[in-house]
Structures are given as structure tokens and as C-alpha cells.
Motif scaffolding. Structure first.
Motif, PDB file in Angstrom:
ATOM      1  N   PRO A  84      78.803  36.951  17.423  1.00 35.49           N
ATOM      2  CA  PRO A  84      78.498  36.337  15.931  1.00 35.49           C
ATOM      3  C   PRO A  84      78.115  37.544  15.206  1.00 35.49           C
ATOM      4  O   PRO A  84      77.424  38.546  15.524  1.00 35.49           O
ATOM      5  N   GLU A  88      74.038  35.548  11.403  1.00 33.08           N
ATOM      6  CA  GLU A  88      74.041  34.163  12.003  1.00 33.08           C
ATOM      7  C   GLU A  88      72.966  34.228  12.909  1.00 33.08           C
ATOM      8  O   GLU A  88      72.352  33.346  13.211  1.00 33.08           O
ATOM      9  N   THR A  89      73.048  35.043  14.165  1.00 28.20           N
ATOM     10  CA  THR A  89      72.127  35.209  15.062  1.00 28.20           C
ATOM     11  C   THR A  89      70.610  35.124  14.730  1.00 28.20           C
ATOM     12  O   THR A  89      69.816  34.348  15.363  1.00 28.20           O
ATOM     13  N   GLN A  91      69.418  33.883  11.803  1.00 27.48           N
ATOM     14  CA  GLN A  91      69.361  32.571  11.451  1.00 27.48           C
ATOM     15  C   GLN A  91      68.929  31.553  12.232  1.00 27.48           C
ATOM     16  O   GLN A  91      68.228  30.719  12.311  1.00 27.48           O
ATOM     17  N   THR A  92      69.785  31.901  13.418  1.00 31.63           N
ATOM     18  CA  THR A  92      69.732  30.834  14.375  1.00 31.63           C
ATOM     19  C   THR A  92      68.434  30.717  15.300  1.00 31.63           C
ATOM     20  O   THR A  92      67.793  29.755  15.536  1.00 31.63           O
TER      21      THR A  92
END
Length: 169
Positions: A84, A88-89, A91-92
Motif C-alpha cells: 500500500p 495510507e499506511t 494514516q491507518t
């Protein structure tokens, strides 16, 4: 809220991990909550054959957690073996930290500090064929005449001062 991210980049064997360790320790001493992401271009394994967590993953679990009072570890399979995007990583998984330091991700658009050792390479990754505008500093074992600040390779305190002033002040 997404924390700021600074990526430590260099050629293999230059000292990225050592510098990230020093930066984490310095940031923690200053009271910051620090996340870290290590990029691995290969297919790493944190499970070990025969262990319960490995068995659960081998059985087909797409996400497997190991949890204890001290920590949590997760093995999550990437669909179609696609890594990913790092944004994104972060943010997650990193909403509870003040800053994230990454090791690697040299092709990303994140702000970068490059580690340079004269014996490893005469050229910088971010200032050779490609002029990477995201380079904010260099940690070097030799003086360099370039367009960003150059710090001694062991000056974690000075590099932390830069990171705090630029991203956390």
C-alpha cells in the motif's frame, strides 16, 4: 490527524538504521511519541515456522494479531501482493504519534534526510542524476557543498533540532 513524516534514505550499508535509532532515542528524550516504518523491498517474515501465529497465517488468515499486555504485532497480507502507499499506511496505523520516521522509501515524496559515507559512495542519491526537491538535510562523514544543511553523521541532536523546528514547532 496524520503526523509529519521524515524519511531517512541512503544506499544499503550506509547507516540508515543506526541514524534512525539515534533519532528515535533523541525524540523520545524530548518527550515526543515516535512511530517508525522500515521499508523492505524483499518478502520479509516476522512469523516463525511452527509458532501459533505462523500457523494461523498459514491457515489463511488475512490479518493476524498477536497481543499481550506489553505490545501488539500484526501480520496483514497485502491484496495481490501490492504494497500500500506509505501515506495510507501512516494514516491507518500512526494516528497516536507526534512524528513518523521511515527508513527507506527513497522514491517517495516525503521529506528526506540522506545518510552519506564517503567510503560507501561519492554521490548522493538525492543529488546525482535526479535532483530530489524533498531532500531537507544530509548526515555525512565528510563536508559537502550542497544546497541543504549538512550535519555530522553522528549529530542526532542537531538533526532533531531541524526536525522539531520544521515539523513540530
Amino acid at each position: 490527524m496524520i503526523p509529519p513524516v521524515v524519511s531517512i534514505v541512503a544506499k544499503s550499508g550506509t547507516g540508515k538504521t543506526t541514524l534512525v535509532e539515534k533519532l528515535i532515542a533523541e525524540m523520545k528524550q524530548r518527550g515526543y511519541r515516535v512511530g517508525a516504518v522500515k521499508h523492505d523491498a524483499h518478502n520479509f517474515e516476522i512469523d516463525h515456522a511452527g509458532k501459533d501465529s505462523w500457523r494461523l497465517t498459514q491457515a489463511g488468515a488475512d490479518t493476524m494479531l498477536i497481543t499481550s499486555p506489553a505490545k501488539i504485532a500484526m501480520v496483514k497480507k497485502n491484496p495481490q501482493a501490492q504494497e500500500p502507499p506509505i501515506a495510507e499506511t501512516i494514516q491507518t496505523y500512526f494516528g497516536d504519534v507526534d512524528i513518523v520516521l521511515t527508513e527507506g522509501f527513497k522514491r517517495s515524496t516525503m521529506p528526506k534526510i540522506e545518510v552519506h559515507r564517503r567510503e560507501r559512495s561519492a554521490e548522493l542519491l538525492c543529488r546525482s542524476e535526479i535532483h530530489d526537491p524533498t531532500l531537507i538535510a544530509v548526515a555525512s562523514d565528510e563536508p559537502l557543498d550542497i544546497d541543504v544543511p549538512v550535519y555530522d553523521i553522528n549529530d542526532a541532536q542537531g538533526l532533531c533540532d531541524l526536525i522539531v523546528a520544521r515539523f513540530l514547532a
